[in-house]
Design a protein around this motif. Structure first.
Motif, PDB file in Angstrom:
ATOM      1  N   ALA A  12       0.483  -1.104   0.332  1.00 48.07           N
ATOM      2  CA  ALA A  12       0.292   0.098  -0.466  1.00 48.07           C
ATOM      3  C   ALA A  12       0.356   0.837  -0.078  1.00 48.07           C
ATOM      4  CB  ALA A  12      -0.967   0.192   1.418  1.00 48.07           C
ATOM      5  N   MET A  13       2.008   1.339   0.914  1.00 53.22           N
ATOM      6  CA  MET A  13       2.553   2.382   0.674  1.00 53.22           C
ATOM      7  C   MET A  13       3.331   2.735  -0.132  1.00 53.22           C
ATOM      8  SD  MET A  13       2.682   4.275   3.533  1.00 53.22           S
ATOM      9  CE  MET A  13       4.334   4.788   3.838  1.00 53.22           C
ATOM     10  N   ASN A  14       4.156   1.715  -0.978  1.00 51.89           N
ATOM     11  CA  ASN A  14       4.372   1.821  -2.479  1.00 51.89           C
ATOM     12  C   ASN A  14       3.531   2.397  -3.696  1.00 51.89           C
ATOM     13  OD1 ASN A  14       7.282   0.866  -2.014  1.00 51.89           O
ATOM     14  ND2 ASN A  14       6.656  -1.110  -1.661  1.00 51.89           N
ATOM     15  N   LYS A  15       2.138   1.899  -3.347  1.00 55.63           N
ATOM     16  CA  LYS A  15       1.430   2.240  -4.489  1.00 55.63           C
ATOM     17  C   LYS A  15       1.416   3.407  -3.676  1.00 55.63           C
ATOM     18  CE  LYS A  15      -1.341  -2.063  -5.470  1.00 55.63           C
ATOM     19  NZ  LYS A  15      -1.990  -2.634  -6.002  1.00 55.63           N
ATOM     20  N   LEU A  16       0.997   3.728  -2.366  1.00 55.13           N
ATOM     21  CA  LEU A  16       0.476   5.173  -2.359  1.00 55.13           C
ATOM     22  C   LEU A  16       2.035   6.372  -3.149  1.00 55.13           C
ATOM     23  CD1 LEU A  16      -1.213   7.454  -1.227  1.00 55.13           C
ATOM     24  CD2 LEU A  16      -0.030   6.310   1.141  1.00 55.13           C
ATOM     25  N   GLU A  17       2.930   5.671  -2.693  1.00 54.89           N
ATOM     26  CA  GLU A  17       4.315   7.044  -3.278  1.00 54.89           C
ATOM     27  C   GLU A  17       4.396   7.055  -5.192  1.00 54.89           C
ATOM     28  OE1 GLU A  17       7.838   5.299  -2.129  1.00 54.89           O
ATOM     29  OE2 GLU A  17       7.430   5.074   0.534  1.00 54.89           O
ATOM     30  N   GLN A  18       3.482   5.760  -5.846  1.00 53.32           N
ATOM     31  CA  GLN A  18       3.927   5.922  -6.867  1.00 53.32           C
ATOM     32  C   GLN A  18       2.665   6.931  -7.931  1.00 53.32           C
ATOM     33  OE1 GLN A  18       3.096   1.640  -8.447  1.00 53.32           O
ATOM     34  NE2 GLN A  18       5.129   1.498  -7.999  1.00 53.32           N
ATOM     35  N   ILE A  19       1.662   6.915  -6.437  1.00 55.50           N
ATOM     36  CA  ILE A  19       0.531   8.421  -6.894  1.00 55.50           C
ATOM     37  C   ILE A  19       0.923   9.147  -6.866  1.00 55.50           C
ATOM     38  CG2 ILE A  19      -1.928   8.671  -6.097  1.00 55.50           C
ATOM     39  CD1 ILE A  19      -2.513   5.734  -5.847  1.00 55.50           C
ATOM     40  N   VAL A  20       2.009   9.362  -5.268  1.00 53.86           N
ATOM     41  CA  VAL A  20       2.148  10.767  -5.263  1.00 53.86           C
ATOM     42  C   VAL A  20       3.869  11.222  -6.160  1.00 53.86           C
ATOM     43  CG1 VAL A  20       4.071  12.363  -3.406  1.00 53.86           C
ATOM     44  CG2 VAL A  20       1.579  11.085  -2.804  1.00 53.86           C
ATOM     45  N   ASP A  21       3.632  10.290  -6.493  1.00 52.17           N
ATOM     46  CA  ASP A  21       4.823  10.481  -7.788  1.00 52.17           C
ATOM     47  C   ASP A  21       4.446  10.831  -8.617  1.00 52.17           C
ATOM     48  OD1 ASP A  21       7.284  10.692  -6.404  1.00 52.17           O
ATOM     49  OD2 ASP A  21       7.901   8.376  -6.932  1.00 52.17           O
TER      50      ASP A  21
END
Length: 77
Positions: A12-21
């Motif tokens: 979930a954190m990895n996906k969230l970081e991708q979205i922010v990027d």
């Protein structure tokens, strides 16, 4: 993302970081940005809920007779 979908905190954190990027790049069409934002909010809530659950587990200990009891540390003056 649906509620039936079970992902780990790390995923979930990895996906969230991708979205922010993607959103920080700034060249995302409005409709896609809104979809990313909604997904990000769901992932953020999922991460928060998982952390809250772990926190609650860490504040309890199991006594010798199997009862759960809140764990506190008494500070010395």
């Amino acid at each position: 993302m649906t509620n039936e979908q079970v992902i780990s905190f790390e995923e979930a954190m990895n996906k969230l970081e991708q979205i922010v990027d993607k959103l920080e790049e700034g060249d995302v069409p409005l409709e896609a940005a809104i979809a990313f934002y909604k997904e990000g909010m769901e992932l953020s809530k999922l991460c928060h809920d998982k952390l809250k659950s772990v926190e609650e587990q860490l504040t309890q200990i199991i006594t010798e007779d199997g009862r759960k009891q809140n764990f506190t540390i008494e500070e010395e003056d």
